[in-house]
Design a protein around this motif. Structure first.
Motif, PDB file in Angstrom:
ATOM      1  N   TYR A   1      33.579  -7.537  45.418  1.00 35.07           N
ATOM      2  CA  TYR A   1      33.251  -8.549  46.420  1.00 35.07           C
ATOM      3  C   TYR A   1      34.330  -8.671  47.498  1.00 35.07           C
ATOM      4  O   TYR A   1      34.195  -9.489  48.407  1.00 35.07           O
ATOM      5  N   LEU A   2      35.436  -7.908  47.352  1.00 30.48           N
ATOM      6  CA  LEU A   2      36.545  -7.875  48.314  1.00 30.48           C
ATOM      7  C   LEU A   2      37.198  -9.245  48.469  1.00 30.48           C
ATOM      8  O   LEU A   2      37.622  -9.635  49.565  1.00 30.48           O
ATOM      9  N   THR A   3      37.319  -9.993  47.365  1.00 26.14           N
ATOM     10  CA  THR A   3      37.902 -11.338  47.431  1.00 26.14           C
ATOM     11  C   THR A   3      39.257 -11.434  46.753  1.00 26.14           C
ATOM     12  O   THR A   3      40.029 -12.347  47.052  1.00 26.14           O
TER      13      THR A   3
ATOM     14  N   LYS B   1      22.275   1.151  46.647  1.00 25.74           N
ATOM     15  CA  LYS B   1      23.731   1.080  46.768  1.00 25.74           C
ATOM     16  C   LYS B   1      24.193  -0.367  46.857  1.00 25.74           C
ATOM     17  O   LYS B   1      23.440  -1.244  47.315  1.00 25.74           O
ATOM     18  N   PRO B   2      25.432  -0.687  46.419  1.00 31.38           N
ATOM     19  CA  PRO B   2      25.942  -2.062  46.518  1.00 31.38           C
ATOM     20  C   PRO B   2      26.199  -2.465  47.970  1.00 31.38           C
ATOM     21  O   PRO B   2      26.364  -1.611  48.849  1.00 31.38           O
ATOM     22  N   VAL B   3      26.254  -3.757  48.199  1.00 26.58           N
ATOM     23  CA  VAL B   3      26.467  -4.266  49.556  1.00 26.58           C
ATOM     24  C   VAL B   3      27.883  -3.962  50.030  1.00 26.58           C
ATOM     25  O   VAL B   3      28.113  -3.573  51.172  1.00 26.58           O
ATOM     26  N   PHE B   4      28.886  -4.140  49.138  1.00 24.16           N
ATOM     27  CA  PHE B   4      30.287  -3.863  49.469  1.00 24.16           C
ATOM     28  C   PHE B   4      30.791  -2.716  48.593  1.00 24.16           C
ATOM     29  O   PHE B   4      30.368  -2.582  47.438  1.00 24.16           O
ATOM     30  N   PRO B   5      31.715  -1.901  49.129  1.00 24.98           N
ATOM     31  CA  PRO B   5      32.216  -1.925  50.500  1.00 24.98           C
ATOM     32  C   PRO B   5      31.239  -1.257  51.464  1.00 24.98           C
ATOM     33  O   PRO B   5      30.278  -0.608  51.033  1.00 24.98           O
TER      34      PRO B   5
ATOM     35  N   ARG C   1      34.035   5.471  46.862  1.00 21.36           N
ATOM     36  CA  ARG C   1      34.125   5.848  48.272  1.00 21.36           C
ATOM     37  C   ARG C   1      34.058   7.360  48.429  1.00 21.36           C
ATOM     38  O   ARG C   1      34.620   8.115  47.629  1.00 21.36           O
ATOM     39  N   LEU C   2      33.388   7.797  49.482  1.00 25.16           N
ATOM     40  CA  LEU C   2      33.191   9.225  49.709  1.00 25.16           C
ATOM     41  C   LEU C   2      34.499   9.929  50.030  1.00 25.16           C
ATOM     42  O   LEU C   2      34.671  11.111  49.710  1.00 25.16           O
ATOM     43  N   ASP C   3      35.480   9.200  50.639  1.00 28.02           N
ATOM     44  CA  ASP C   3      36.757   9.819  50.994  1.00 28.02           C
ATOM     45  C   ASP C   3      37.705   9.923  49.802  1.00 28.02           C
ATOM     46  O   ASP C   3      38.848  10.381  49.946  1.00 28.02           O
ATOM     47  N   GLY C   4      37.291   9.490  48.638  1.00 27.52           N
ATOM     48  CA  GLY C   4      38.100   9.622  47.441  1.00 27.52           C
ATOM     49  C   GLY C   4      39.031   8.467  47.165  1.00 27.52           C
ATOM     50  O   GLY C   4      39.683   8.434  46.111  1.00 27.52           O
TER      51      GLY C   4
END
Length: 818
Positions: A439-441, A558-562, A613-616
């Motif tokens: 949730y990036l909190t 897919k999830p909302v975040f990130p 994340r796709l960038d690893g």
């Protein structure tokens, strides 16, 4: 009336006298001063000086016992017991310096000129007075001690201090009123008297006016009016925490605790006694809380005291602290203990004294744990008496029982002294891992203290510094850092939570190890919360076997975040107790489904999906909730019992049935010719089972099939029918799913244990009737034999109730006739 006017005039005169005294009050110095009181009729040339108000500006000189030199104010008191003789009191000193006094004239009390203090010292009463403000700014204290030639006994004295703190308007104090002075009684003992005056903190910079009233042996004395500013005569408390140690350079470091409650910065003075013979007092005044003493030798003792005073020079020196004694050993190590980290260098110095003789540094050798002689290449000669050993690129100390350090010995060529230095080497390479929630909190950081658990008495703390944007190229320990509260978890890791967080701010953090020997810091690391995100798992995961293509199709959301592009990972396998997982990677961030080739289209597959994340950067999410495929029968029905295979209208099944085996075992037990019990076990796999169908018939007949529909949660069932014992029966159990019918479990005949039991029961059916008949026959034979025996041994006896002649007779036979 005239008398009343006289008293009014007298009170008015006294009030004016007090106002005049305000401007002539004696300014108290922050040192000791003398109070002399004596009769006015002393013959001295100074008394012949013309009357007038003396100058009350005093010049002070001297150091710790500065004495007032110039002219001072004084006052007189009439003593009725001595024929109204006036005893004059003034301030002066014992060195014969002059002090000012009051004399009598025809016009009343008038300030006179200077007299010599020696006159009062010989004829009057003398006190030594010192006043100061307590270090915590709560009390103003005046201490009085009688001088040796005082004719009055101090324990018989009664002392009162009268004081006033007049209000200040426009930086000028208001004139005091006669009734505005407050009185405190002083506590007197053989050593002297002490007066306590409470001063509010808000009035510490006001002018305090006061004077003393002393009564001793029936004689009263009054001092001149005095003035002072309490804030300028503060006397700090003696310093605490005095201790000594030999420094790395071989000096004696004397240190003490800083007085944090002091109202202003302090200066300090140190005195010490070396070997009980040489008294040294530090010439310089230090503002720091420590002092170095050089030329420390083995086998020496030092007794040290310290005192303090305001740094600006005002106020009073505190009392000396309690003396502390420090003794150096015959072998002096400096430092005596070292705490350092893996990969660093460390050095010890040593001075060796043997039988009152200092060993030359060239004759000193070094040992480690008394088991390993340190190579001479690591020695250094600092001076004729000081030897040095250096350790390079240190490795972590291995605990040896209760010893968590390496013992370093300084020895001469013949023997080693039992004293040693201690070397603690700790591995501070502590890995800190952080994770930002989906949730990036918040950001949670974890680390293990396992590498430093051998350092007994240490505490650990995570410290961090937040940079406004991104991480630096090379993280370093920032001088302004903050501690973070971390909680020890059951798995032995510490856990710290940062909330709220700034996703693009760089958090530089490290672990600080605090110990009495010093502190160590782990290598710093910088964390960007946006780069350590652990996403939420994909949702709404579905799995199915496609009818047309025969592939395993998996779909998700897919999830909302990130909001970054994500990659996905699918794992799948046959459903069962131990799943053999296979994985499939999906690198297309826009993809929401994938089709996989599987070998068995009629089996149940379990599927899970996760993402990162796709960038690893960051972490893989948790696996999603499992999704299961549904069993689908795609064959055309061929044969089956019409009366139940079409009972739901659109539900059909083929013959042979589907390969899905939901029934693991089936058993049949005959209870009687009219009842058979069936029991079974189902597969532990999670099937969507609707119900079960039981079929039974005579094995060798094609017709006569019977069936029952039972719930899916039943594990055994009683079949009531007419069963012929000599016939064999076939029993079948069908699992029915929403999609069709599963593979049945079929048995031909009863379970073997049941047949054996039935045969055993048949033998019983024959034996039991025979036994019963035999018992009945035997019983009848016994009854008949019993009747015959009675007739043989007994005659018929008439009933006395029916025969009159038999009444009154005894028909009892003797048993001996038998």
């Amino acid at each position: 009336m005239m008398c009343q006017k006289f008293y009014v005039v007298l009170l008015h005169w006294e009030f004016l006298y007090v106002i005049a005294a305000l401007n002539l009050a004696y300014p108290i110095s922050p040192w000791k001063f003398k109070l002399f009181c004596g009769p006015p009729n002393t013959t001295d040339d100074s008394f012949l000086s013309p009357a007038g108000a003396p100058n009350n500006a005093s010049a002070l000189k001297g150091a710790s016992e500065a004495i007032v030199e110039a002219k001072f104010n004084s006052s007189g008191i009439y003593v009725p017991e001595l024929s109204k003789t006036v005893f004059h009191c003034c301030f002066g000193n014992e060195q014969g310096q002059n002090c000012s006094a009051l004399t009598d004239n025809t016009e009343g009390k008038t300030l006179a000129s200077v007299v010599k203090a020696s006159v009062f010292r010989q004829l009057g009463v003398n006190w030594d007075i010192e006043c100061w403000m307590k270090g915590d700014l709560t009390l103003f204290i005046c201490h009085m001690e009688p001088l040796p030639k005082n004719p009055f006994k101090n324990y018989d004295s009664k002392v009162h201090l009268l004081y006033d703190l007049p209000e200040v308007i426009d930086d000028s104090p208001l004139p005091p009123l006669k009734d505005s002075f407050q009185t405190v009684q002083c506590n007197c003992s053989l050593r002297g008297c002490e007066c306590h005056v409470p001063v509010p903190r808000a009035k510490l910079n006001y002018a305090l006016l006061m004077y003393l009233e002393i009564t001793s042996a029936g004689v009263s004395f009054q001092s001149p009016l005095m003035s002072l500013q309490p804030m300028l005569v503060v006397k700090p408390d003696p310093p605490l925490g005095l201790h000594m140690e030999v420094t790395d350079d071989g000096n004696l470091k004397i240190s003490w605790d800083s007085q944090t409650m002091a109202p202003s910065p302090l200066q300090y003075q140190v005195k010490y006694l070396e070997n009980s013979t040489i008294v040294r007092e530090a010439a310089e005044i230090v503002s720091a809380t420590s002092l170095l003493v050089d030329s420390v030798l083995p086998g020496s003792s030092y007794e040290v005291q310290v005192r303090s005073k305001r740094l600006d020079g005002s106020g009073v020196w505190s009392d000396w602290s309690s003396p502390q004694v420090f003794t150096t050993q015959d072998v002096v190590y400096f430092p005596p203990k070292i705490l350092t980290s893996v990969g660093s260098n460390a050095s010890f110095h040593c001075i060796y004294k043997n039988e009152n003789q200092i060993i030359s540094s060239k004759q000193i050798v070094w040992w480690r744990n008394l088991a390993e002689k340190i190579p001479e290449i690591q020695y250094s000669i600092v001076s004729d008496r000081v030897s040095k050993v250096t350790f390079s690129n240190l490795k972590a100390t291995r605990p040896r029982g209760k010893f968590t350090y390496d013992a370093v010995y300084c020895c001469n060529e013949q023997a080693c002294h039992h004293r040693y230095a201690e070397l603690y080497v700790i591995d501070v390479n502590i890995n800190i891992s952080c994770e930002t929630d989906g949730y990036l909190t918040k950001m949670t950081c974890r680390w293990s203290p396992s590498t430093i658990q051998s350092l007994v008495g240490s505490t650990v703390q995570l410290r961090y510094h937040r940079r406004s944007l991104y991480c630096p190229d090379s993280p370093s320990i920032h001088p302004t850092s903050e501690p973070k509260n971390c909680v020890l978890q059951r798995d032995g890791f510490y856990e710290c939570v940062f909330q709220p967080i700034f996703l693009l701010s760089g958090y530089t953090m490290w672990i600080r190890i605090n110990h009495s020997l010093g502190s160590l810091d782990s290598p710093p690391t910088c964390v960007l919360p946006d780069s350590v995100v652990k996403p939420l798992p994909p949702s709404n995961v579905k799995a199915e076997i496609t009818v047309n293509t025969g592939l395993l199709k998996v779909s998700w959301e897919k999830p909302v975040f990130p909001e970054n592009n994500l990659q996905f990972q699918i794992r799948y396998g046959l459903s069962g107790k131990e799943i053999q997982w296979k994985t499939h990677e999906v690198f297309d961030a826009k993809s929401k489904s994938a089709s996989l080739l599987v070998s068995d289209l009629c089996a149940v597959y379990v599927v899970q999906v996760r993402c990162r994340r796709l960038d690893g950067l960051g972490y893989w999410s948790n696996w999603s909730s499992p999704a299961y495929t549904l069993v689908m029968d795609v064959k055309v029905p061929m044969r089956g019992p019409e009366f139940w295979r079409k009972m739901d209208g659109d539900v059909t099944f083929s013959w042979p049935m589907s390969k899905v085996s939901a029934v693991e075992s089936l058993s049949a037990y005959p209870l009687s010719s009219s009842c058979v019990i069936l029991s079974w076990t189902l597969s532990p796999d999670d099937y969507s089972l609707l119900y079960l169908v039981i079929e039974w018939k005579i094995l060798n007949e094609d017709d006569g099939m019977k069936w029952l529909r039972i719930p899916s949660n039943v594990k055994k069932f009683y079949i009531h029918d007419n069963f012929i014992p000599i016939e064999k029966y076939q029993f079948s159990l069908y699992p029915v799913f929403m999609e069709g019918v599963g593979k049945p479990k079929i048995i031909n005949g009863f379970t073997k244990d049941a047949i054996d039991k039935q045969q055993n029961d048949a033998g019983l059916y024959v034996i039991v009737p025979i036994i019963i008949s035999s018992c009945v026959l035997l019983l009848g034979t016994l009854l008949i034999s019993h009747q015959r025996m009675k007739k043989l041994f007994w005659d018929d006896v008439p009933n006395p109730k029916n025969c009159s002649w038999a009444q009154g007779l005894n028909f009892q036979k003797r048993t001996d006739t038998l």
